[in-house]
Design a protein around this motif. Structure first.
Motif, PDB file in Angstrom:
ATOM      1  N   GLY A 123      -8.141   8.007   2.844  1.00  0.00           N
ATOM      2  CA  GLY A 123      -7.001   7.344   2.947  1.00  0.00           C
ATOM      3  C   GLY A 123      -7.701   5.679   2.919  1.00  0.00           C
ATOM      4  N   THR A 124      -8.231   5.433   4.011  1.00  0.00           N
ATOM      5  CA  THR A 124      -8.729   4.004   4.227  1.00  0.00           C
ATOM      6  C   THR A 124      -9.816   3.737   3.266  1.00  0.00           C
ATOM      7  OG1 THR A 124      -7.897   3.348   6.292  1.00  0.00           O
ATOM      8  CG2 THR A 124      -9.605   2.185   5.626  1.00  0.00           C
TER       9      THR A 124
ATOM     10  N   ILE B 201     -13.816   7.541  -1.849  1.00  0.00           N
ATOM     11  CA  ILE B 201     -14.340   9.148  -2.010  1.00  0.00           C
ATOM     12  C   ILE B 201     -13.227   9.863  -2.594  1.00  0.00           C
ATOM     13  CG2 ILE B 201     -16.131   8.935   0.082  1.00  0.00           C
ATOM     14  CD1 ILE B 201     -13.449   9.889   1.635  1.00  0.00           C
ATOM     15  N   ILE B 202     -12.172   9.071  -3.295  1.00  0.00           N
ATOM     16  CA  ILE B 202     -11.114   9.939  -4.059  1.00  0.00           C
ATOM     17  C   ILE B 202     -11.848  10.931  -5.216  1.00  0.00           C
ATOM     18  CG2 ILE B 202      -9.496   8.096  -3.822  1.00  0.00           C
ATOM     19  CD1 ILE B 202     -10.094   7.475  -6.743  1.00  0.00           C
ATOM     20  N   ARG B 203     -11.040  11.808  -5.307  1.00  0.00           N
ATOM     21  CA  ARG B 203     -11.335  12.917  -6.179  1.00  0.00           C
ATOM     22  C   ARG B 203     -10.724  12.996  -7.660  1.00  0.00           C
ATOM     23  NH1 ARG B 203     -11.735  17.375  -1.388  1.00  0.00           N
ATOM     24  NH2 ARG B 203     -13.693  16.606  -0.254  1.00  0.00           N
TER      25      ARG B 203
ATOM     26  N   THR C  56      -4.682  15.304  -6.977  1.00  0.00           N
ATOM     27  CA  THR C  56      -3.488  15.114  -5.982  1.00  0.00           C
ATOM     28  C   THR C  56      -3.583  13.993  -4.997  1.00  0.00           C
ATOM     29  OG1 THR C  56      -3.494  17.755  -5.912  1.00  0.00           O
ATOM     30  CG2 THR C  56      -2.472  16.561  -4.145  1.00  0.00           C
ATOM     31  N   LYS C  57      -2.318  13.553  -5.046  1.00  0.00           N
ATOM     32  CA  LYS C  57      -1.967  12.282  -4.299  1.00  0.00           C
ATOM     33  C   LYS C  57      -1.043  12.476  -3.010  1.00  0.00           C
ATOM     34  CE  LYS C  57      -4.719   9.291  -6.937  1.00  0.00           C
ATOM     35  NZ  LYS C  57      -6.035   8.640  -6.120  1.00  0.00           N
ATOM     36  N   ILE C  58      -1.032  11.938  -2.062  1.00  0.00           N
ATOM     37  CA  ILE C  58      -0.075  12.284  -1.231  1.00  0.00           C
ATOM     38  C   ILE C  58       0.432  10.731  -0.503  1.00  0.00           C
ATOM     39  CG2 ILE C  58      -1.432  14.250  -0.179  1.00  0.00           C
ATOM     40  CD1 ILE C  58      -2.291  12.739   2.110  1.00  0.00           C
TER      41      ILE C  58
ATOM     42  N   GLY D 277      -2.336  -0.023   4.416  1.00  0.00           N
ATOM     43  CA  GLY D 277      -3.222  -0.489   5.333  1.00  0.00           C
ATOM     44  C   GLY D 277      -2.797  -0.580   6.627  1.00  0.00           C
ATOM     45  N   THR D 278      -3.263   0.392   7.661  1.00  0.00           N
ATOM     46  CA  THR D 278      -2.764   0.384   9.048  1.00  0.00           C
ATOM     47  C   THR D 278      -3.225  -1.178   9.610  1.00  0.00           C
ATOM     48  OG1 THR D 278      -4.916   1.118   9.948  1.00  0.00           O
ATOM     49  CG2 THR D 278      -3.511   2.603   9.246  1.00  0.00           C
ATOM     50  N   ASN D 279      -2.477  -1.309  10.666  1.00  0.00           N
ATOM     51  CA  ASN D 279      -2.371  -2.710  11.192  1.00  0.00           C
ATOM     52  C   ASN D 279      -3.947  -3.063  11.843  1.00  0.00           C
ATOM     53  OD1 ASN D 279       0.053  -3.191  10.367  1.00  0.00           O
ATOM     54  ND2 ASN D 279       0.950  -3.352  12.524  1.00  0.00           N
TER      55      ASN D 279
END
Length: 595
Positions: free
Chosen positions: A172-173, A177-179, A195-197, A443-445
């Motif tokens: 996520g953040t 480390i994306i594959r 795969t993307k979510i 991007g979370t607060n």
């Protein structure tokens, strides 16, 4: 539930009277005279009509019906497709798009007003538009001429839609480390697999094609974020003549069942050797994606403003009509069994909190929009650089503070309704559910606060902050007259506090890296309230000057609302500042096992 009406009077006040947008636009060489006050006013009027009359009526039905998935096919709720077509035919999807490829080329100062109306009318609908706008921005900035010619005109026209595919189940953040892999092909394209979510609008029935912007890595790419590249992967391949060709190897595996924004399809997207095309340079995909993040994060922040406005309109209408008990000072409507609840101090506290924070947010979004316009369209190198620095500094504040405030405001609006606020038919509970996501995505607060405190403040020893502070000091110095003192003096005190707080965190972080994260959230809120104090001082200055022409009481109401902000909301910075000054130690006294 009151019907949403675009707040055009207040939008025009902020845009035309406070920020004098027409003068700004005429001074920006890159706009080439594309917009003036008369044109902008006509566009706002039309945007108000389409959002209020066409899109807002679909909001509750969209929530009740939701987006539906059936064997890879996603259907939007009844009415969405027709409304989207109407919206697209008006040119609104390409509002800020590059005119060279069919966009309208409008400035962001106008765009933020339209976005607010759209979010206020219907969050789920707005997101389909927002994702297309964001993807076209990245494509226009970094795509090859061939890609831009092939895809931008139809995306601006709303015939094709766009997405951004970043997040993966395990990433996520930390996108490093994306594959998802991209393998070069002999024809210059790439085979994209992964795969993307959480992909907003990854599949739907609103447009005939969907253009995915996908982050992926080549097999030999460097580790971490430095190895990420950006690819354009269309749902349907495009033939040489511009017509749609065969279906690409990309599919929607499912859609999420969510707390809110139920009419927005949040998709799991599977790329199985899909044909993709490189955008920008290899291993610089994050740079390309972040080109549009300032715009997208501001847009998501504006979701909080739109929801706040919708909640306020509904709550104030209810408070005027609902009768319960008598006013503390005696019966206001003795001919009725009770007085309307708007007479009660606590109801007024909640309504004024929503009103003051929403109007402060609207002014600040316009201010940030003006900096984006200067950074994009100015030919003055110094002004351009300052605006770029301010955009970098203020974007995380706008995204996080607008949405934190947005949730608070919607909860206040719900509370005004009492038990009815918890019941579906009144609409307030939907606003609470819908606005909640805005604190999480893009991007979370917490990450936004860390970005503000760490990258945008500590990392440059407060250089960006100093530019903003100096601007406010200039305003204070120029407006020392007694008439404005009730706004300027609290602003000066708030700024001095923020300067001291900033210096303290920078100093402490030199010996303790935990200080940045420990201070970040409360610091962002202190920053937000201080920025709003600046906005309210600017609005009060205009309102004071126009009291003699205040036929409908608009300017007097503006001053009264500003006074409420200064006296009842700005003091919140004291407790927040005390929390920052307490340092990181209280966060680390417990061991992990003691939680």
């Amino acid at each position: 539930m009151a019907e949403y009406k675009a707040p055009l009077r207040d939008i025009r006040f902020v845009l035309n009277e406070v920020f004098e947008a027409d003068q700004l636009w005429q001074n920006l060489a890159g706009l080439n005279g594309a917009i003036d006050a008369e044109t902008a006013d006509a566009m706002l009027e039309e945007a108000g009509k389409i959002t209020s009359q066409t899109i807002a009526p679909l909001n509750r039905n969209g929530d009740e019906e939701g987006a539906k998935w059936d064997n890879g096919v996603v259907t939007t709720p009844t009415g969405f497709k027709d409304a989207y077509q109407t919206y697209a035919e008006g040119g609104w999807v390409g509002l800020s798009g590059n005119p060279e490829f069919g966009g309208l080329g409008m400035p962001k100062t106008l765009g933020v007003q339209v976005e607010e109306m759209l979010y206020g009318a219907n969050n789920s609908f707005a997101l389909y538009v927002a994702l297309t706008a964001g993807s076209t921005l990245a494509l226009d900035a970094h795509g090859s001429e061939e890609l831009k010619q092939t895809y931008l005109p139809n995306m601006y026209a709303g015939t094709w839609a766009g997405t951004m595919c970043l997040t993966e189940p395990h990433a996520g953040t930390d996108l490093g480390i994306i594959r998802t892999k991209a393998v070069p092909e002999a024809d210059g394209s790439y085979s994209v697999t992964g795969t993307k979510i959480f992909i907003t609008g990854g599949e739907h029935d609103l447009t005939e094609n969907i253009i995915h912007l996908v982050l992926a890595k080549l097999p030999d790419a460097p580790a971490g974020p430095k190895g990420i590249s950006l690819f354009l992967v269309p749902k349907f391949l495009v033939n040489a003549d511009g017509s749609l060709g065969e279906r690409n190897s990309v599919s929607c595996g499912s859609i999420e069942h969510k707390m809110g924004i139920k009419a927005s399809a949040t998709c799991v997207m599977n790329f199985d050797g899909a044909k993709g095309f490189l955008i920008g340079e290899l291993n610089k995909g994050l740079n390309a994606m972040f080109t549009m993040m300032n715009y997208e994060r501001l847009s998501i922040g504006i979701q909080g403003i739109g929801c706040s406005e919708a909640s306020y309109q509904s709550a104030v209408a209810y408070a005027r009509e609902r009768i319960q008990s008598r006013a503390p000072t005696g019966a206001q409507q003795p001919d009725k069994a009770a007085d309307p609840i708007i007479v009660h101090p606590d109801v007024r506290r909640m309504l004024l909190t929503i009103k003051a924070m929403t109007e402060g947010s609207r002014a600040f979004s316009t201010y940030v929009g003006s900096q984006l316009d200067i950074s994009k369209f100015s030919d003055d190198a110094a002004a351009k650089k300052k605006a770029e620095d301010l955009v970098a500094l203020l974007t995380p504040v706008a995204k996080a503070f607008f949405t934190d405030v947005g949730l608070e405001n919607c909860v206040h609006g719900q509370q005004v309704f009492g038990g009815h606020g918890y019941i579906r038919e009144w609409g307030q509970e939907q606003l609470v559910r819908d606005v909640r996501i805005a604190q999480i995505y893009e991007g979370t607060n917490g990450i936004q606060a860390l970005d503000l405190m760490g990258r945008k403040t500590v990392a440059n020893d407060g250089a960006f902050f100093k530019q903003f502070a100096d601007e406010i000091k200039g305003f204070i110095a120029d407006n020392g007259d007694q008439a404005l003192a009730e706004f300027v003096q609290p602003l000066a005190a708030a700024l001095a506090n923020l300067e001291e707080l900033t210096a303290q965190v920078i100093d402490r972080s030199k010996t303790n890296p935990n200080e940045v994260g420990a201070a970040s959230v409360e610091y962002l809120h202190v920053f937000g309230y201080t920025a709003y104090a600046y906005m309210w001082a600017k609005m009060a200055k205009v309102a004071l000057a126009k009291l003699d022409q205040d036929g409908d009481g608009f300017y007097q109401a503006k001053l009264s609302t500003g006074r409420f902000f200064v006296k009842r909301l700005l003091p919140r910075i004291q407790s927040l500042s005390a929390a920052v000054r307490s340092g990181s130690e209280p966060l680390f006294e417990l061991s992990a096992e003691q939680f």
